[in-house]
Motif scaffolding. Structure first.
Motif, PDB file in Angstrom:
ATOM      1  N   ALA A 184       1.608 -22.684  -1.323  1.00 26.28           N
ATOM      2  CA  ALA A 184       2.491 -22.204   0.121  1.00 26.28           C
ATOM      3  C   ALA A 184       3.878 -21.347  -0.386  1.00 26.28           C
ATOM      4  O   ALA A 184       4.149 -20.530   0.501  1.00 26.28           O
ATOM      5  CB  ALA A 184       2.857 -23.655   0.474  1.00 26.28           C
ATOM      6  N   ALA A 185       4.236 -21.680  -1.634  1.00 22.37           N
ATOM      7  CA  ALA A 185       5.341 -20.793  -2.176  1.00 22.37           C
ATOM      8  C   ALA A 185       4.813 -19.375  -2.286  1.00 22.37           C
ATOM      9  O   ALA A 185       5.522 -18.335  -2.248  1.00 22.37           O
ATOM     10  CB  ALA A 185       5.900 -21.440  -3.188  1.00 22.37           C
ATOM     11  N   ILE A 186       3.665 -19.212  -3.019  1.00 16.10           N
ATOM     12  CA  ILE A 186       3.034 -18.000  -3.256  1.00 16.10           C
ATOM     13  C   ILE A 186       2.890 -17.258  -2.036  1.00 16.10           C
ATOM     14  O   ILE A 186       2.989 -15.945  -2.049  1.00 16.10           O
ATOM     15  CB  ILE A 186       1.938 -18.123  -4.305  1.00 16.10           C
ATOM     16  N   GLU A 187       2.330 -17.727  -1.141  1.00 13.13           N
ATOM     17  CA  GLU A 187       1.769 -17.233   0.191  1.00 13.13           C
ATOM     18  C   GLU A 187       3.321 -16.620   0.843  1.00 13.13           C
ATOM     19  O   GLU A 187       3.067 -15.603   1.328  1.00 13.13           O
ATOM     20  CB  GLU A 187       1.303 -18.188   0.885  1.00 13.13           C
ATOM     21  N   ALA A 188       4.179 -17.463   0.713  1.00 16.24           N
ATOM     22  CA  ALA A 188       5.583 -16.828   1.166  1.00 16.24           C
ATOM     23  C   ALA A 188       6.077 -15.739   0.582  1.00 16.24           C
ATOM     24  O   ALA A 188       6.520 -14.636   1.103  1.00 16.24           O
ATOM     25  CB  ALA A 188       6.568 -18.116   1.522  1.00 16.24           C
ATOM     26  N   ARG A 189       5.901 -15.813  -0.784  1.00 22.01           N
ATOM     27  CA  ARG A 189       6.333 -14.674  -1.533  1.00 22.01           C
ATOM     28  C   ARG A 189       5.521 -13.309  -1.359  1.00 22.01           C
ATOM     29  O   ARG A 189       5.759 -12.113  -1.310  1.00 22.01           O
ATOM     30  CB  ARG A 189       6.323 -14.946  -3.106  1.00 22.01           C
ATOM     31  N   THR A 190       4.141 -13.725  -1.426  1.00 19.66           N
ATOM     32  CA  THR A 190       3.154 -12.427  -0.978  1.00 19.66           C
ATOM     33  C   THR A 190       3.422 -11.697   0.154  1.00 19.66           C
ATOM     34  O   THR A 190       3.713 -10.547   0.340  1.00 19.66           O
ATOM     35  CB  THR A 190       1.862 -13.238  -0.899  1.00 19.66           C
ATOM     36  N   ALA A 191       3.896 -12.396   1.345  1.00 19.22           N
ATOM     37  CA  ALA A 191       4.301 -12.022   2.516  1.00 19.22           C
ATOM     38  C   ALA A 191       5.358 -10.943   2.397  1.00 19.22           C
ATOM     39  O   ALA A 191       5.374 -10.023   3.039  1.00 19.22           O
ATOM     40  CB  ALA A 191       4.497 -12.973   3.531  1.00 19.22           C
ATOM     41  N   GLN A 192       6.384 -11.600   1.513  1.00 17.82           N
ATOM     42  CA  GLN A 192       7.849 -10.709   1.121  1.00 17.82           C
ATOM     43  C   GLN A 192       7.395  -9.489   0.673  1.00 17.82           C
ATOM     44  O   GLN A 192       7.649  -8.226   0.952  1.00 17.82           O
ATOM     45  CB  GLN A 192       8.693 -11.541   0.405  1.00 17.82           C
ATOM     46  N   LEU A 193       6.382  -9.389  -0.602  1.00 17.85           N
ATOM     47  CA  LEU A 193       6.091  -8.283  -1.051  1.00 17.85           C
ATOM     48  C   LEU A 193       5.359  -7.266  -0.374  1.00 17.85           C
ATOM     49  O   LEU A 193       5.363  -5.994  -0.408  1.00 17.85           O
ATOM     50  CB  LEU A 193       5.401  -8.706  -2.411  1.00 17.85           C
ATOM     51  N   ASN A 194       4.384  -7.923   0.564  1.00 14.90           N
ATOM     52  CA  ASN A 194       3.776  -6.985   1.487  1.00 14.90           C
ATOM     53  C   ASN A 194       4.267  -6.145   2.343  1.00 14.90           C
ATOM     54  O   ASN A 194       3.991  -5.225   2.544  1.00 14.90           O
ATOM     55  CB  ASN A 194       2.472  -7.646   2.285  1.00 14.90           C
ATOM     56  N   SER A 195       5.463  -6.945   2.784  1.00 16.56           N
ATOM     57  CA  SER A 195       6.456  -6.233   3.732  1.00 16.56           C
ATOM     58  C   SER A 195       7.095  -5.091   3.109  1.00 16.56           C
ATOM     59  O   SER A 195       7.380  -4.124   3.743  1.00 16.56           O
ATOM     60  CB  SER A 195       7.263  -7.329   4.543  1.00 16.56           C
ATOM     61  N   GLU A 196       7.553  -5.757   1.802  1.00 12.10           N
ATOM     62  CA  GLU A 196       8.377  -4.459   1.253  1.00 12.10           C
ATOM     63  C   GLU A 196       7.420  -3.175   0.881  1.00 12.10           C
ATOM     64  O   GLU A 196       7.955  -2.079   0.917  1.00 12.10           O
ATOM     65  CB  GLU A 196       8.729  -5.296  -0.321  1.00 12.10           C
ATOM     66  N   ARG A 197       6.050  -3.449   0.331  1.00  8.55           N
ATOM     67  CA  ARG A 197       5.163  -2.509   0.256  1.00  8.55           C
ATOM     68  C   ARG A 197       5.119  -1.580   1.522  1.00  8.55           C
ATOM     69  O   ARG A 197       5.062  -0.115   1.370  1.00  8.55           O
ATOM     70  CB  ARG A 197       3.850  -2.996  -0.353  1.00  8.55           C
ATOM     71  N   ALA A 198       4.795  -2.215   2.642  1.00 13.36           N
ATOM     72  CA  ALA A 198       4.693  -1.501   3.851  1.00 13.36           C
ATOM     73  C   ALA A 198       5.886  -0.538   4.079  1.00 13.36           C
ATOM     74  O   ALA A 198       5.566   0.520   4.701  1.00 13.36           O
ATOM     75  CB  ALA A 198       4.141  -2.571   5.104  1.00 13.36           C
ATOM     76  N   LEU A 199       7.085  -0.890   4.056  1.00 16.18           N
ATOM     77  CA  LEU A 199       8.114  -0.026   4.075  1.00 16.18           C
ATOM     78  C   LEU A 199       8.127   0.890   3.061  1.00 16.18           C
ATOM     79  O   LEU A 199       8.288   2.049   3.835  1.00 16.18           O
ATOM     80  CB  LEU A 199       9.292  -1.104   3.814  1.00 16.18           C
ATOM     81  N   ASN A 200       7.815   0.747   1.951  1.00 12.58           N
ATOM     82  CA  ASN A 200       7.804   1.848   1.021  1.00 12.58           C
ATOM     83  C   ASN A 200       6.837   2.962   1.458  1.00 12.58           C
ATOM     84  O   ASN A 200       7.013   4.362   1.277  1.00 12.58           O
ATOM     85  CB  ASN A 200       7.567   1.280  -0.518  1.00 12.58           C
ATOM     86  N   VAL A 201       5.662   2.384   1.820  1.00  9.86           N
ATOM     87  CA  VAL A 201       4.561   3.264   2.160  1.00  9.86           C
ATOM     88  C   VAL A 201       5.068   4.171   3.234  1.00  9.86           C
ATOM     89  O   VAL A 201       4.881   5.344   3.646  1.00  9.86           O
ATOM     90  CB  VAL A 201       3.389   2.512   2.575  1.00  9.86           C
ATOM     91  N   SER A 202       5.708   3.662   4.209  1.00  8.84           N
ATOM     92  CA  SER A 202       6.105   4.528   5.600  1.00  8.84           C
ATOM     93  C   SER A 202       7.148   5.442   4.998  1.00  8.84           C
ATOM     94  O   SER A 202       7.127   6.385   5.711  1.00  8.84           O
ATOM     95  CB  SER A 202       6.780   3.400   6.563  1.00  8.84           C
ATOM     96  N   ILE A 203       8.207   5.088   4.190  1.00  5.49           N
ATOM     97  CA  ILE A 203       9.103   5.956   3.743  1.00  5.49           C
ATOM     98  C   ILE A 203       8.341   7.213   3.044  1.00  5.49           C
ATOM     99  O   ILE A 203       8.510   8.519   3.143  1.00  5.49           O
ATOM    100  CB  ILE A 203      10.100   5.348   2.683  1.00  5.49           C
ATOM    101  N   LEU A 204       7.436   6.924   2.257  1.00 10.71           N
ATOM    102  CA  LEU A 204       6.689   7.872   1.552  1.00 10.71           C
ATOM    103  C   LEU A 204       5.863   8.824   2.382  1.00 10.71           C
ATOM    104  O   LEU A 204       5.792   9.889   2.354  1.00 10.71           O
ATOM    105  CB  LEU A 204       5.509   7.532   0.556  1.00 10.71           C
TER     106      LEU A 204
END
Length: 418
Positions: free
Chosen positions: A250-270
């Motif tokens: 459950a903790a990994i799932e929450a951290r994965t969601a944070q990283l996916n959100s961060e990556r999505a933001l980076n992709v949009s900027i690029l």
């Protein structure tokens, strides 16, 4: 001529002869009065006027800083506070001492005399009326000084350099790493402090301080610390918090969601700057970065690569649990080292804390010397008694002489005349 001299007065020899007839009465009276004066001064007058005091040094490892083992300021006045006096009164030998009145009337005090480079000297002074005698007062003051020593030893025995187990278990990975670092620094600093006070070769419980310091430096060593810090930062654990989640998954799932959100933001900027990237945020083949923004945009690309690696390789339940177990193992090793440091500290204080009295007996002030007063009383009564004895014996002798002289006159008158 001699008869005329005797008629005018008496000789010194006759004075002594007259006194000697009553000498035992005079001596008896002098002895009784002297004893009475000694007893009155000792048991009645002196207790109300005399004070007893003793001066001592309290030697302990941190005396230069005047601090208890736990670092709090040392309070020498604690010795004569009500709580400490009542604790002393609980001992049977002091049960008759009215410590409450002693405290309320300010009939007990302690002063400190500080000299640079020398241990502080403390003087305890107490009124004598609370004690059965000098001996009990001495025992009382010695016991008070011993209580100050025991207070320091108790403080040393209560020291605990360990991080609370519940606190550590309830901390995030980031907090646990910081707690381990602080724990290590605390232990090293404590041993370095002891070496500064004593010597690297100073042995405690059969092992030198230098060796004990070396043992602590090995625990959670620099290489282990650097490796754990690197793993923490590169594996995506810096934002991973097991607290508040029922399972690691459950903790990994929450951290994965944070990283996916961060990556999505980076992709949009690029993409806004025309960089062609795939779903993972990595530029597709043939895409190039030009101009001044190249370095800035490269940071987003690099970060996306890190996120992709973490999601695919390190954010796995078994790897996360292994990292948590490694931190716990380091905690256990430092906790054992902390227990050893606790024992070393207690042993150092036990071996180097003592009370040194300037004199082994109390100093008495404010009273009268009962023996001297008894001698004075003896001499005065002896003189007065001798005078009274002389006067009384002389008067008796005169009365006898007059009586005998009257009888002789009557006898002459009764003789027949020729």
């Amino acid at each position: 001529m001699q008869q005329e001299d005797r008629a005018e007065g008496v000789t010194l020899g006759e004075v002594f002869r007259i006194i000697l007839k009553r000498i035992w009465w005079v001596l008896g009276a002098a002895v009784v009065c002297a004893l009475a004066v000694v007893l009155i001064v000792h048991f009645a007058i002196n207790p109300a006027r005399v004070s007893y005091s003793m001066r001592y040094e309290l030697v302990y490892p941190t005396q230069a800083e005047e601090k208890y083992p736990d670092g709090t300021p040392f309070s020498y006045q604690k010795v004569v506070e009500r709580e400490n006096l009542n604790a002393l009164r609980s001992q049977s030998r002091f049960s008759s001492i009215n410590v409450d009145k002693m405290y309320q009337k300010d009939d007990i005090s302690i002063t400190a005399e500080r000299t640079e480079g020398q241990p502080t000297r403390y003087t305890i002074q107490v009124k004598g009326g609370y004690f059965s005698g000098e001996g009990q007062a001495e025992e009382f003051i010695v016991a008070l000084a011993a209580s100050a020593k025991q207070d320091i030893l108790n403080n040393a025995a209560a020291l605990d350099y360990k991080i609370d187990a519940a606190t550590f278990a309830g901390a995030s990975f980031a907090e646990q790493l910081r707690l381990l670092e602080e724990q290590k620094e605390t232990l090293v600093a404590q041993y370095e402090s002891w070496i500064g006070i004593y010597h690297p070769a100073y042995a405690v419980d059969g092992k030198t301080l230098a060796n004990r310091l070396a043992e602590v430096r090995v625990v959670y060593g620099e290489s282990v610390q650097a490796e754990l810090e690197t793993t923490f930062k590169t594996s995506g654990y810096d934002g991973l918090d097991l607290i508040g989640y029922e399972t690691v998954d459950a903790a990994i799932e929450a951290r994965t969601a944070q990283l996916n959100s961060e990556r999505a933001l980076n992709v949009s900027i690029l993409k806004q700057f025309g960089v062609n990237v795939d779903e993972s945020g990595v530029p597709v083949s043939g895409s190039t970065l030009d101009g001044e923004l190249a370095n800035i945009l490269q940071e987003y690309i690099t970060r996306n690569a890190e996120i992709d690696f973490q999601l695919k390789n390190t954010l796995k339940p078994d790897m996360v649990q292994a990292f948590a177990d490694r931190l716990s193992a380091q905690y256990a090793a430092l906790a054992a080292a902390a227990d050893t440091a606790n024992q070393v500290t207690e042993s150092i204080y036990s071996a180097n804390t003592e009370v040194r009295f300037e004199k082994q007996t109390v100093t008495q002030t404010g009273g009268m010397n009962a023996i001297l007063m008894g001698i004075v009383a003896f001499v005065l009564v002896l003189i007065v008694g001798a005078i009274i004895a002389y006067v009384a014996e002389s008067a008796r002798a005169r009365r006898k002489a007059l009586k005998e002289g009257g009888a002789a006159d009557n006898a002459e008158q009764d003789e027949p005349k020729e």
